[in-house]
Enzyme design. Structure first.
Site, PDB file in Angstrom:
ATOM      1  N   GLN A   1     -20.392 -38.853  -8.232  1.00 51.14           N
ATOM      2  CA  GLN A   1     -19.886 -39.429  -9.309  1.00 51.14           C
ATOM      3  C   GLN A   1     -18.442 -39.757  -9.516  1.00 51.14           C
ATOM      4  O   GLN A   1     -17.757 -38.904 -10.291  1.00 51.14           O
ATOM      5  CB  GLN A   1     -20.608 -38.848 -10.646  1.00 51.14           C
ATOM      6  N   PHE A   2     -17.845 -40.772  -8.792  1.00 49.90           N
ATOM      7  CA  PHE A   2     -16.792 -41.104  -8.763  1.00 49.90           C
ATOM      8  C   PHE A   2     -15.868 -41.336 -10.272  1.00 49.90           C
ATOM      9  O   PHE A   2     -14.863 -41.075 -10.678  1.00 49.90           O
ATOM     10  CB  PHE A   2     -16.115 -42.287  -7.995  1.00 49.90           C
ATOM     11  N   THR A   3     -17.054 -41.655 -11.065  1.00 51.87           N
ATOM     12  CA  THR A   3     -16.459 -41.899 -12.514  1.00 51.87           C
ATOM     13  C   THR A   3     -15.984 -40.838 -13.378  1.00 51.87           C
ATOM     14  O   THR A   3     -15.365 -40.964 -14.219  1.00 51.87           O
ATOM     15  CB  THR A   3     -17.678 -42.670 -13.512  1.00 51.87           C
TER      16      THR A   3
END
Length: 148
Positions: free
Chosen positions: A80-82
Site C-alpha cells: 500500500q504505497f498510499t
C-alpha cells in the site's frame, strides 16, 4: 517503511479482478505495507520481526499480551504505497516519499519471506502494484501503526 496492522478473528481475503489471490483463515493480521524511498532489507527484516512478535491478541485475562506467533495466526500482506502519502499541503496527497516500484516490490517480497522465516503459520499476499479489494472485519477494532 510503514506498517499498519489490523487484527482479524474470522479471516481475510484479497481479490484482483474478482479472483481471490490471497487469503487467511481464523485469527490473524491484515498487514498493510508502505515502502518508503531509501528503505532497505534492514527495515524489512526489523518490521517483519516486530509484526510477528507484536502482542495485539488477548490472553486469558483479556489483555493484549499474545503475538501472531503465540496464537498461530496468519498474515495477509498487502502492498500500500498510499501509506507514504503526505497530505500536509494542498488538496491532493504527494507520494514523493514512496519508493519506486522497482525498489518497493522486492522489499515487499522479502517482508513476506521474513514473516514465514519467523514462523508465522500462514502468510498470504496480494498482488504488488495491482488494484485490489481487501475484505475483512477488523476485530476490536484494533489497528496499530509501526514505523522503521
Amino acid at each position: 517503511m510503514i506498517v499498519v496492522l489490523q487484527r482479524v478473528h474470522s479471516g481475510a481475503r484479497v481479490r484482483v479482478d474478482g479472483e481471490v489471490v490471497g487469503a487467511i483463515e481464523g485469527a490473524g493480521l491484515v498487514v498493510l505495507l508502505g515502502v518508503l524511498a531509501g528503505d532497505t532489507e534492514r527495515e524489512a527484516l526489523a518490521l517483519a520481526e516486530r509484526t510477528a512478535r507484536y502482542r495485539v491478541f488477548q490472553d486469558d485475562e483479556g489483555r493484549m499480551n499474545r503475538s501472531l506467533l503465540d496464537v498461530g495466526g496468519g498474515a495477509l500482506l498487502i502492498s500500500q504505497f498510499t501509506l507514504a502519502a503526505d497530505g500536509r499541503k494542498g488538496r491532493r496527497p504527494s507520494f514523493d516519499r514512496a519508493a519506486p516500484p522497482a525498489e518497493a516490490g522486492p522489499l515487499y517480497e522479502r517482508f513476506a519471506a521474513h514473516l514465514t522465516e519467523f514462523g508465522v503459520a500462514s502468510v498470504a499476499t496480494g498482488r504488488f502494484g495491482a488494484l485490489m479489494e481487501v475484505e475483512f472485519v477488523n476485530h476490536g477494532p484494533a489497528t496499530f501503526l509501526l514505523e522503521q
